[in-house]
Design an enzyme around this catalytic site. Sequence first.
Site, PDB file in Angstrom:
ATOM      1  NE  ARG A 163      -3.277   0.840   2.744  1.00 16.06           N
ATOM      2  CZ  ARG A 163      -4.332   1.123   2.771  1.00 16.06           C
ATOM      3  NH1 ARG A 163      -5.166   0.338   1.861  1.00 16.06           N
ATOM      4  NH2 ARG A 163      -4.785   2.373   2.586  1.00 16.06           N
ATOM      5  NE  ARG A 214       5.547   7.909  -5.324  1.00 11.65           N
ATOM      6  CZ  ARG A 214       4.715   8.450  -4.833  1.00 11.65           C
ATOM      7  NH1 ARG A 214       4.861   9.333  -3.918  1.00 11.65           N
ATOM      8  NH2 ARG A 214       3.555   7.990  -4.582  1.00 11.65           N
ATOM      9  NE  ARG A 242      -3.574  -2.942  16.118  1.00  8.13           N
ATOM     10  CZ  ARG A 242      -3.326  -2.913  17.321  1.00  8.13           C
ATOM     11  NH1 ARG A 242      -3.664  -4.059  18.190  1.00  8.13           N
ATOM     12  NH2 ARG A 242      -2.472  -2.037  17.865  1.00  8.13           N
ATOM     13  NE  ARG A 283      -2.671   7.576  10.494  1.00 11.21           N
ATOM     14  CZ  ARG A 283      -2.961   7.043   9.663  1.00 11.21           C
ATOM     15  NH1 ARG A 283      -2.449   7.364   8.429  1.00 11.21           N
ATOM     16  NH2 ARG A 283      -3.843   6.201   9.544  1.00 11.21           N
ATOM     17  CD  GLU A 298      -4.776   6.883  13.309  1.00 13.70           C
ATOM     18  OE1 GLU A 298      -5.046   8.203  12.746  1.00 13.70           O
ATOM     19  OE2 GLU A 298      -4.238   6.248  12.828  1.00 13.70           O
ATOM     20  CE1 TYR A 333      -5.735  -0.133   5.262  1.00 12.47           C
ATOM     21  CE2 TYR A 333      -3.911  -1.706   5.506  1.00 12.47           C
ATOM     22  CZ  TYR A 333      -4.325  -0.180   5.654  1.00 12.47           C
ATOM     23  OH  TYR A 333      -3.738   0.602   6.335  1.00 12.47           O
ATOM     24  CG  ASP A 346      -7.400   3.317  -0.010  1.00 10.19           C
ATOM     25  OD1 ASP A 346      -7.137   3.251   1.162  1.00 10.19           O
ATOM     26  OD2 ASP A 346      -6.689   3.133  -1.032  1.00 10.19           O
TER      27      ASP A 346
HETATM   28  N1  UDP Z   1       3.659   2.324   7.289  1.00 18.27           N
HETATM   29  C1  UDP Z   1       4.885   2.666   8.040  1.00 18.27           C
HETATM   30  N2  UDP Z   1       5.245   3.774   8.129  1.00 18.27           N
HETATM   31  C2  UDP Z   1       4.752   4.706   7.915  1.00 18.27           C
HETATM   32  C3  UDP Z   1       3.420   4.940   7.315  1.00 18.27           C
HETATM   33  C4  UDP Z   1       3.062   3.539   6.952  1.00 18.27           C
HETATM   34  O1  UDP Z   1       5.505   1.607   8.297  1.00 18.27           O
HETATM   35  O2  UDP Z   1       5.098   6.038   8.246  1.00 18.27           O
HETATM   36  C5  UDP Z   1       3.101   1.174   7.090  1.00 18.27           C
HETATM   37  C6  UDP Z   1       2.299   0.463   8.092  1.00 18.27           C
HETATM   38  O3  UDP Z   1       2.430  -0.812   8.254  1.00 18.27           O
HETATM   39  C7  UDP Z   1       0.903   0.861   7.513  1.00 18.27           C
HETATM   40  C8  UDP Z   1       1.226   0.663   5.957  1.00 18.27           C
HETATM   41  O4  UDP Z   1       2.468   0.923   5.919  1.00 18.27           O
HETATM   42  O5  UDP Z   1      -0.101  -0.012   8.111  1.00 18.27           O
HETATM   43  C9  UDP Z   1       0.018   1.154   5.125  1.00 18.27           C
HETATM   44  O6  UDP Z   1      -0.002   2.517   5.364  1.00 18.27           O
HETATM   45  P1  UDP Z   1      -1.119   3.777   5.056  1.00 18.27           P
HETATM   46  O7  UDP Z   1      -0.494   4.841   5.051  1.00 18.27           O
HETATM   47  O8  UDP Z   1      -1.647   3.091   3.747  1.00 18.27           O
HETATM   48  O9  UDP Z   1      -2.297   3.305   6.105  1.00 18.27           O
HETATM   49  P2  UDP Z   1      -3.376   3.966   6.509  1.00 18.27           P
HETATM   50  O10 UDP Z   1      -3.637   5.359   6.145  1.00 18.27           O
HETATM   51  O11 UDP Z   1      -4.601   3.099   5.666  1.00 18.27           O
HETATM   52  O12 UDP Z   1      -3.702   3.672   8.001  1.00 18.27           O
END
Ligand code: UDP
Length: 377
Positions: A177, A181, A255, A286, A309, A357, A359
Amino acid sequence: MYKSFDYVLVGAGFFCSVIAERIANDMNKKVLIIEKRNHIGGNCYSEIDNKTRIEYHKYGTHIFHTSDKEVWGYLLKFTSFNSYYHQVLTVYNGQVYQMPINLETINSFYKINLKPYEVDAFLKKEIETESYDEPKNFEEQAINIIGRPLYDAFIKGYTKKQWGRDPKELPAHIIKRLPFRKNYSESYFFDTYQGIPTDGYTEIFNKLLASKNIMLKLDTDFHQIRDQFSSGTKIIYSGSIDSLLDYKYGALDYRTLSFEKEVVEYEDYQGTSVMNYANQDIPYTRIHEPKHLHPERDYPSDKTLIIKEFSAEANREDPYYPIGGEKNRLLYNKYLKEIKKTCPNFIVGGRLGDYKYYDMHHVIREALNVYSKDIRG
Ligand code: UDP
């Protein structure tokens, strides 16, 4: 009591709201929506904070993004979007880096100055020291892509906090996901269309559900009133599939999230809408600052709203993220098989119903497909 409805929909998130809108407006039939919470919109629900008048997303920041032209066109009937463009940063050991990992993250982290065409060779060396021929889990997959040091810094701690598990126990696909880059692109998404609904998410749902053919019953648990529907009632269900059969084979793993909201007296607290915290010893994953989602709005200049969060195991309450993996997939299939056999009048879908999972745009796409193939068709 509920006999006059052609369809009963369970849950007022995107899956059922889109289907309800289509049945009501396209087929001119009556639908009843039953929602456990006291509001519509599911986890996309947005509301205005009383103290600051800042609109925030109650269940975490939601950025709408899609490359699906039909889904985008469909939503434009109910909302316009602002020009918000999602960028995320992450804090590791007190230092801010760009996320998803891009060339700026790599250069700052290693204190080097690679060019895009040098990244592959650089990472190859990192990965040579540890890599997996057939990555079996999240950790192995992530190390194969970015190498151990970047993984340990930006992914391992965050993922443990978010999922409450060692990344070795998580399915490999979750890391896919997250884009990676080799240039300086800061965009979180690569989709053709993105933005925040100009008047907020809840207003989309108000419009989706505006028809006189739609009756909404909030604060109502479908499982409590289920026996009031005749066995032939067509039911579209977006709740969790294990609860539908009363967890008879055990609960699927999910979760959930909780949030701590605070008003602080700065015009701008963190300079961006979402700041991730990669270190495991910081308890939240976050901080959201929703003021940044609507740069076009006239928000107060003396205060802002911040929302921390936290992630936890769902224990049947408020499931958000399906954890997935082999054990859960088998359990899900067992439930689905039984539902197909014993409840042929049910259509199950959405993030919880499909245990995927998704979007938002995936859910809307699925709802439009279900409507045209299984309901109108
Ligand atoms: N992830 C991470 N570090 C970050 C952001 C994401 O390790 O700073 C990993 C984490 O396991 C997460 C996954 O990448 O569950 C997908 O991130 P995404 O931002 O898509 O999660 P969401 O926004 O759905 O919570």
